[in-house]
Design an enzyme around this catalytic site. Structure first.
Site, short mmCIF file in Angstrom:
data_model
loop_
_atom_site.label_atom_id
_atom_site.label_comp_id
_atom_site.label_asym_id
_atom_site.label_seq_id
_atom_site.Cartn_x
_atom_site.Cartn_y
_atom_site.Cartn_z
N VAL A 174 135.14 4.67 61.08
CA VAL A 174 136.20 4.03 60.30
C VAL A 174 136.31 4.61 58.89
CG1 VAL A 174 136.14 1.90 61.61
CG2 VAL A 174 134.64 2.16 59.63
N GLY A 175 135.46 5.60 58.56
CA GLY A 175 135.60 6.28 57.27
C GLY A 175 134.67 5.79 56.20
N SER B 288 130.37 -16.31 72.23
CA SER B 288 131.83 -16.32 72.07
C SER B 288 132.59 -16.33 73.40
CB SER B 288 132.28 -15.11 71.23
OG SER B 288 131.93 -13.92 71.88
N LYS C 130 138.64 -8.25 68.01
CA LYS C 130 139.01 -8.90 69.27
C LYS C 130 140.53 -9.02 69.39
CE LYS C 130 134.70 -11.59 69.58
NZ LYS C 130 134.09 -12.91 69.51
#
Length: 831
Positions: free
Chosen positions: A387-388, A706, A749
């Site tokens: 993601v950098g 979850s 999600k």
């Protein structure tokens, strides 16, 4: 005492001259001598009565004299020159006192010169020179010796002289031990004094003074004085020799000689070894900005270096330490670029999105601009790979106008990697932090600690504990490296840590950092990143030109949706690179001048599509619910499958479920049993039917609470025979009271649900705040509903139509009932 004594002792016994006895010495000192004697001049020594002296004759006048005297067996007078440099002396260049001598031997040398061996008889004083050609001839007056041999004072001094002479022989490496025996056996006090005086290593003037001193006791005093001086010199030489190694081989010869030279210079107070090198280091230190405590340490080390021998191992250690102190930036700071607007433009130019990170950096710059001086924050970027996070550190350094240093911590297990090794170890170095500061060249760089969650610990220590001091803003202004042993100020350094798994960072270390989460990218963000950064970069890396390669927007969307399922863009860039290489091959082979890649062309470069949405197919029967899961590489959808079969009420769990997930399944079953009447589920469904819950893919371990909502939906679906809507996905933790609790990873999600073609997402009410952080453009076409209780979930996710009537489907006639009685509902997990 040296050559003469050795020569006399080592000669052939048949040729040697015996030492005179006391009586012979008295007779010799009273012997008659002619009134006129030929005078032989000596350059650099003095002949004493009784002493045998070998002399090399070189001057023509001296050769003539020796030839005449030796042939006639005459006595000669021997007088010393005042200056050895005078080649043709005059009477004024000679001393007044001399010694009568007889020539014992005349030796012709191979080079044509001659050597003689002479023995002194008695002293005389020159009264007048009567002839200068072909050699000096002079009238002489004999000196009457005052023997005083029996004087107690003389005897005491003779004994002291013998003791001193024997000590000198024992200490001197150039004298044989037999010399001590010879000295001990000399009976005549006068000859002992003359013999020792002749062999003393003193100036000609001092020897002449001894010759001219008439009273024997005074001569003894002078000899004792010279012997004491020589003994002190030998003792000092012995002390110097003990300072250096004696067992020296050929390779250590140079080292030994330098050590001896140094020891001599130290005794003389003239040690200025390595002066040039130390002077250069001092000049460099004077120009270096250093804290006071560091300058004190440096001055001590430079003094130590000046006294050290370059061949000594300690020299290299000290020199290396001094070089490190001079190379590290202690008070050298780069100027911050405090143009906040410009910094914001740089951050936007380098990275798309990541607004929370950019906002935090601009806030730091704003405070720094207003206050002028502040402690740098310790930031930690955590999120999935690609993601950098790492490249963001370089962008921040560019925006601040600072140097950038990256230190990878992946797999580091040795605490010394952080704090350094002490100088007592061979090859010791500072830790990576100080090495990074040296590399940066300034005391306020942007310092990136990459992969801080990958630190390990073993018998070599715990590096994460060593980082506590580095990353604590309250104490890193005095960071102490084991190698430097001096406090180093890290408070101006902007530390940025990166991590994938927040839970893997030890809590004490996590507490010292400001955590900034970097979530995965939405499909729209990936599209923008690909068009702005990834495609241009791959064009350059693959040797193409802009007009030779381009990807249409639909083609990029197909690559993102059909070939990559990740939170970051690393795999996306590799996939774009594969397409670019395919185009580069065509251009290189001359098959094409360039390609504008369309969706229909993608399969020719990347083969078949890898990912499809199969939600509708999987939820076509009762008992299947679509859940949402978080993974380290982003979010994903998760199917919960439930089925029933005739049995005795067991529950079977498969799919590599963790303990927490198994407990969620048991809690869901208990809730369904407790509320079975409200959903018109007959009791036989739990007594005579086994329940099997499976979570594909079976080879992937899964855990966490979850999936509770999806499990409960699947159970109610199978027991009520009502299908779950195929376009709904859900996440949330459940309780036995039917409450829906919040969970993490909401952004990943939700984005995963949208990628899978889901139209509606069910989330816990308390996760509403997490959805608000997602950009509105990323949620277009996606309906999000929030629930507090399971009753609300059932109303939204289940279709009204029943596939079968549960009251007839699950009810079993009495004759078919299990004769063993009611099932217990225990959990049996298999994998």
């Amino acid at each position: 005492m040296h050559q003469d004594l050795v020569l006399l002792l080592d000669d052939d016994p048949e040729q040697s001259i015996p030492l005179p006895t006391a009586d012979e010495e008295k007779e010799m000192s009273r012997s008659d001598i002619p009134d006129t004697l030929p005078i032989l001049t000596l350059r650099n020594t003095v002949l004493f009565p009784g002493v045998v002296l070998p002399i090399t004759v070189g001057r023509d006048t001296s050769l003539k004299l020796v030839k005449d005297a030796f042939g006639d067996d005459r006595l000669i007078g021997v007088v010393a020159q005042r200056s050895a440099e005078t080649e043709d002396p005059t009477p004024d260049d000679l001393y007044e006192y001399g010694t009568v001598a007889s020539i014992l031997k005349l030796i012709k040398m191979p080079d044509g010169s001659k050597s003689i061996v002479i023995q002194g008889k008695r002293r005389f004083r020159v009264s007048q020179y009567v002839q200068t050609e072909p050699y000096f001839t002079a009238r002489v007056e004999p000196i009457v010796e005052e023997m005083g041999d029996e004087d107690i004072e003389v005897q005491a001094r003779i004994r002291s002289i013998k003791e001193l002479a024997i000590q000198i022989v024992n200490l001197s490496p150039n004298l044989p031990s037999e010399a001590a025996y010879a000295i001990q056996n000399i009976e005549s006090p006068t000859f002992l004094i003359h013999f020792i005086a002749s062999n003393l290593q003193i100036e000609v003037e001092d020897k002449q003074e001894l010759l001219e001193t008439l009273p024997l006791i005074e001569r003894a005093e002078l000899v004792m004085e010279h012997l004491n001086q020589e003994l002190q010199v030998l003792q000092l030489s012995e002390e110097i020799r003990t300072r250096v190694k004696t067992d020296v081989d050929q390779q250590q010869r140079e080292y030994l000689l330098r050590q001896q030279l140094k020891a001599i210079q130290d005794e003389l107070g003239e040690s200025e070894g390595n002066a040039g090198e130390v002077r250069e280091l001092r000049e460099k230190a004077d120009k270096k900005a250093l804290p006071d405590h560091v300058r004190e340490i440096l001055d001590k080390e430079l003094e130590k270096l000046a006294r050290s021998n370059p061949a000594s191992p300690d020299y290299a250690v000290t020199r290396n330490y001094v070089d490190w102190i001079l190379d590290i930036p202690w008070l050298d700071y780069s100027e911050d670029m405090l143009d906040i607007k410009k910094a914001g433009e740089i951050l936007d130019e380098d990275h798309y999105g990541l607004q929370s990170v950019k906002q935090r950096i601009l806030e730091y710059l704003a405070v720094l601009k207003l206050k002028g001086d502040m402690k740098a924050p310790i930031l930690c970027f955590h999120g999935p790979p690609g993601v950098g996070k790492t490249s963001l550190g370089k962008s921040i350094a560019r925006a601040l106008g600072r140097e950038f240093v990256r230190m990878s911590l992946g797999g580091v297990r040795d605490e010394a990697e952080i704090r350094g090794h002490r100088r007592t170890y061979v090859g010791a170095l500072p830790g990576r932090v100080i090495q990074g500061m040296k590399k940066a060249g300034t005391a306020n760089p942007v310092f990136m600690l990459d992969e801080v969650d990958k630190l390990g610990s073993d018998f070599r220590g715990d590096p994460s504990s060593a980082l506590l001091e580095v990353l604590d803003p309250e104490q890193n202004n005095a960071f102490n490296d084991h190698y430097l042993e001096a406090d180093y100020d890290l408070s101006k350094v902007l530390f940025i840590a990166t991590a994938n798994y927040l839970e893997m960072i030890p809590p004490p270390l996590r507490d010292r950092m400001e955590m900034i989460e970097i979530n995965g990218y939405t499909q729209e963000e990936k599209l923008a990143i690909a068009r702005q950064y990834l495609v241009p970069r791959q064009i350059e890396r693959n040797g193409l030109k802009k007009k030779q390669f381009s990807l249409t927007k639909p083609a990029l969307e197909l690559i993102i949706d059909g070939y990559t399922r990740e939170s970051g863009v690393r795999q996306l860039e590799r996939t774009i690179g594969s397409v670019a290489r395919g185009v580069a091959k065509k251009v290189a082979m001359g098959e094409s001048e360039g390609e504008k890649v369309q969706p229909s062309d993608i399969e020719s470069y990347l083969k078949a599509r890898r990912f499809y949405s199969d939600v509708a197919e999987r939820t076509a029967v009762p008992g299947v619910a679509t859940g949402l899961a978080w993974t380290p590489v982003g979010g994903d959808i998760l199917f919960i499958e439930a089925s029933v079969s005739r049995g005795n009420g067991r529950m079977i769990l498969t799919g590599q479920l963790g303990d927490v997930m198994k407990e969620s399944a048991q809690a869901a079953l208990s809730y369904v049993k407790a509320n079975a009447e409200s959903w018109h589920i007959p009791a036989d469904a739990f007594r005579y039917w086994d329940l099997h819950i499976h979570v594909p893919a079976g080879a992937v371990p899964k855990d966490g609470p979850s999936a509770g909502v999806a499990m409960l939906s699947a159970l109610i679906s199978i027991y009520t025979q009502r299908k779950v809507k195929h376009n709904i996905a859900m996440t949330g933790e459940i309780t036995l009271r039917g409450m829906v609790l919040p969970v993490g990873g909401i952004k990943e999600k939700v984005l995963a649900a949208k990628r899978a073609g889901i139209k509606q997402v069910i989330l816990p009410e308390k996760n509403r705040k997490d959805v608000e952080e997602i950009e509105a453009d990323s949620l277009k076409g996606l309906q999000i509903d929030y629930v507090k209780r399971m009753d609300d979930v059932v109303e939204q996710v289940l279709l009204k139509t029943q596939v079968n009537n549960p009251e007839t489907f699950f009810v079993i006639p009495d004759k078919d009932k299990n004769p063993r009685g009611f099932g217990t509902g225990t959990v049996q997990a298999t994998a």
